[in-house]
Design an enzyme around this catalytic site. Structure first.
Site, PDB file in Angstrom:
ATOM      1  N   SER A  98      -8.014 -14.189  28.403  1.00  0.00           N
ATOM      2  CA  SER A  98      -9.002 -14.622  28.257  1.00  0.00           C
ATOM      3  C   SER A  98      -9.396 -15.579  26.932  1.00  0.00           C
ATOM      4  CB  SER A  98      -9.651 -13.601  28.337  1.00  0.00           C
ATOM      5  OG  SER A  98      -9.813 -12.228  27.127  1.00  0.00           O
ATOM      6  N   ASP A 109      -9.278  -8.470  22.666  1.00  0.00           N
ATOM      7  CA  ASP A 109      -8.531  -8.002  22.323  1.00  0.00           C
ATOM      8  C   ASP A 109      -8.776 -10.384  22.069  1.00  0.00           C
ATOM      9  OD1 ASP A 109      -7.375  -8.595  24.870  1.00  0.00           O
ATOM     10  OD2 ASP A 109      -5.496  -6.719  24.319  1.00  0.00           O
ATOM     11  N   ASP A 111      -4.604 -12.027  23.075  1.00  0.00           N
ATOM     12  CA  ASP A 111      -3.518 -12.264  23.565  1.00  0.00           C
ATOM     13  C   ASP A 111      -2.907 -13.868  22.429  1.00  0.00           C
ATOM     14  OD1 ASP A 111      -3.539 -10.042  25.423  1.00  0.00           O
ATOM     15  OD2 ASP A 111      -4.642 -10.841  26.364  1.00  0.00           O
ATOM     16  N   ASP A 163      -2.582  -8.691  20.424  1.00  0.00           N
ATOM     17  CA  ASP A 163      -0.898  -9.037  21.212  1.00  0.00           C
ATOM     18  C   ASP A 163       0.122  -9.607  21.072  1.00  0.00           C
ATOM     19  OD1 ASP A 163      -1.818  -6.566  21.784  1.00  0.00           O
ATOM     20  OD2 ASP A 163      -2.242  -6.756  24.186  1.00  0.00           O
TER      21      ASP A 163
END
Length: 659
Positions: A98, A109, A111, A163
């Site tokens: 996203s 969060d 990625d 992440d």
């Protein structure tokens, strides 16, 4: 990409996707107005990040990128690379998901992918780089998941959750301008690196394949918000995840390349409410790069033929992003597409506003039967691990239930809820709810349905998986219990399970003016009030006897109907503790009984038309108005609310006064 001819000798337009566009119509002024209203409707949900937060994310990613370069240089020195090579060895952080698509929300969060040259091993990433992160004061909640399908390091960097994946390329150095879209970078890589690269490659390919990135982003924000509000945003539970929603929106943009967001949202529901699943959604024709990697191809792979809702990633190796979709989740999503189309039709016709699209469904009023799945652990750390595993396997339970011959649909709520500590000896409890629809059995008053095997099979799968990865700790338990709708208040707060009291008033009204009859209509009680007032004013101002409206029990049929709400919510109390990990579910499925003859809508009695009453004489009217209650068919019960009773009585007196 091919080009599409434009009418009138205009410049040909770029052709996106595997088919030509459905419409090339440019947006109208009203389309821009609806798009602005759509933005305004999304703002209260926090889907847009302000400039300060965006700059904070950029700063954090810049610091992380510098950390990666420092670490790779340190590893290069330890592995005795010459100083000239160390100075240009590089290393880079790529983002995907996203954030890379530009549709992340507040607090979301990031990625990210760490790309390193060939001399940096995966073990270096999970050892030396992990230690480097641990020493950084701005990094909190650091944990490594090295044995996952896609290995990852999770952490918070100055409040931003990240992440971080790892990929080692077959290159001597990693330049800052490296493009990951080329298939050649996949040569000589292990499968874990290919999986790690896949997120970035798919995201970049989606952005490359849409006609207008800004229209795509705004539309995707709206669709993701809608999916989350409607409870169908969860890849792990068998619905669709972020990349799948992005590809559906991208396909819509390809079919309507010149449309703005408001139009694209409507066309999204139009296209996918009518999509003929399991025909796949493709953003481009699959290509074979001769790297012998497994790709989605039902012509070659028999297992791919059983996928129910295939949405295929555009980057090589092409994969189905909706592998977890089940019969139930596809049915639920298809119904939601149809509901979304109905709502957006109303919005674009001026009959509704955009907030209606984001109204949540009434999950806890929708079904008569539920399964409550409870996962508990003795410590917070164990509980976080345990619920992650249990949630990843809930689709196994849904599959077991779907295969039961007496079950039509199993609908898992995507949201989990905190449980009652009193139900087990453990302090940390989470619950999931699965709505069940049983098949109606003909010529049978009741059927015993035993779900023990379905649930036992699921719990065995979870415990076996926990044992295989050495996760199972003392105190980790999983239980399943069958409850009816009226028992949900024992597990959930009253505001979630208590249906709002809704009262429906039906008014069938005929009146005579000269020789004309105006016939029955249905409105809410507010409009009744305004209607009666206007009639009274008309009677007062008119001196002509022929223009008066006559009301009598022949012409006024005023009935009160109320959907029976659940009983008053009791104080939340824990359900009785279960003594085993499974529960035998025995449920009577009883077909509906034949109802007694009664008056049907539109004046039908047992299918025959009701007789029209004659016009009353003045003497009859005077006689019938001795008692106001005669205006109402007997018996009438006013047991819902005193204030509402008073309002109904007020209407009766108004009706009597009008004659």
């Amino acid at each position: 990409l091919p080009y599409c001819a434009m009418p009138g000798g205009q410049q040909p337009q770029k052709h996106y996707g595997i088919t030509s566009a459905i419409s090339l119509a440019p947006p109208r002024e009203i389309d821009h107005l609806y798009t602005k209203k759509l933005c305004d409707a999304m703002k209260p949900f926090g889907v847009f990040e302000d400039e300060e937060e965006l700059n904070h994310r950029l700063a954090v990613l810049g610091k992380l990128n510098n950390l990666v370069k420092e670490w790779i240089a340190e590893i290069s020195e330890l592995k005795n690379l010459p100083p000239s090579a160390i100075s240009c060895v590089g290393g880079k952080i790529f983002t995907f998901g996203s954030y890379r698509l530009g549709v992340h929300t507040k607090g979301a969060d990031i990625d990210a992918l760490c790309v390193a040259p060939r001399h940096v091993e995966r073990t270096d990433f999970f050892q030396s780089f992990f230690e480097k992160l641990k020493q950084h004061e701005e990094i909190k909640d650091l944990r490594a998941v090295e044995d996952a399908f896609v290995p990852v390091i999770k952490f918070k960097f100055d409040g931003i959750e990240i992440d971080l994946l790892f990929a080692r390329l077959a290159l001597q150095s990693i330049p800052d301008n490296l493009d990951l879209r080329g298939d050649s970078i996949l040569k000589n890589l292990d499968i874990r690196c290919i999986r790690s690269l896949n997120g970035c490659r798919v995201t970049d390919e989606i952005l490359y394949l849409v006609p207008n990135k800004e229209n795509f982003r705004l539309t995707l924000r709206a669709i993701k918000l809608w999916a989350k509000r409607r409870g169908i945003y969860s890849n792990i539970l068998g619905f669709l995840g972020g990349v799948s929603w992005a590809m559906l929106v991208a396909r819509t943009c390809q079919l309507y390349p010149n449309a703005v967001a408001a139009t694209l949202v409507h066309k999204f529901f139009l296209v996918f409410s009518k999509w003929s699943w399991p025909n796949p959604v493709l953003l481009k024709q699959p290509e074979d790069s001769n790297l012998n990697l497994p790709v989605w191809d039902p012509r070659v792979n028999p297992s791919d033929r059983y996928h129910l809702m295939p949405i295929i990633t555009p980057a090589y190796p092409q994969q189905n992003s909706t592998y977890n979709v089940s019969t139930s989740t596809r049915t639920i999503m298809t119904e939601e597409f149809k509901h979304g189309l109905s709502v957006t039709d109303e919005i674009l016709q001026g009959k509704a506003e955009w907030p209606k699209l984001f109204e949540p469904p009434s999950f806890f009023q929708k079904y008569k039967h539920y399964i409550v799945l409870t996962a508990s652990a003795s410590t917070e750390e164990n509980h976080l691990e345990w619920i992650g595993l249990v949630e990843s396997k809930i689709r196994v339970l849904v599959g077991n239930l779907e295969r039961n011959e007496f079950i039509t649909l199993a609908h898992v709520n995507s949201q989990s809820f905190p449980g009652f500590k009193e139900t087990t000896e453990n302090d940390f409890v989470s619950m999931w709810f699965i709505g069940i629809i049983f098949k109606k059995v003909e010529n049978a008053e009741s059927v015993n349905i035993d779900l023990t095997f379905d649930i036992q099979s699921f719990t065995d799968t979870v415990y076996r998986q926990a044992n295989n990865i050495n996760m199972l700790k003392d105190g980790m338990k999983i239980e399943a219990t069958h409850v009816k709708k009226k028992q949900l208040h024992q597990y959930l707060p009253p505001e979630l399970v208590q249906r709002k009291k809704r009262v429906r008033i039906s008014l069938q009204l005929w009146f005579s003016c000269s020789d004309l009859f105006l016939c029955g209509f249905y409105v809410s009680y507010v409009f009744y009030f305004l209607f009666f007032q206007s009639i009274a004013e008309l009677n007062r101002s008119s001196n002509s006897e022929s223009s008066k409206f006559f009301y009598s029990e022949h012409y006024l049929n005023f009935s009160l109907c109320s959907a029976e709400p659940p009983g008053k919510a009791k104080p939340a109390s824990p359900p009785p503790a279960s003594t085993s990990t499974t529960t035998v579910l025995s449920e009577d499925v009883t077909p509906s009984a034949t109802s007694s003859p009664k008056e049907e809508p539109n004046g039908l009695i047992n299918g025959a038309p009701a007789k029209r009453p004659h016009s009353p004489t003045q003497e009859e009217a005077a006689k019938r108005h001795k008692d106001v209650k005669e205006l109402l068919p007997q018996p009438v019960e006013f047991s819902r609310d005193d204030s509402f009773k008073g309002l109904c009585n007020y209407f009766m007196f108004l009706a009597a006064g009008l004659e």
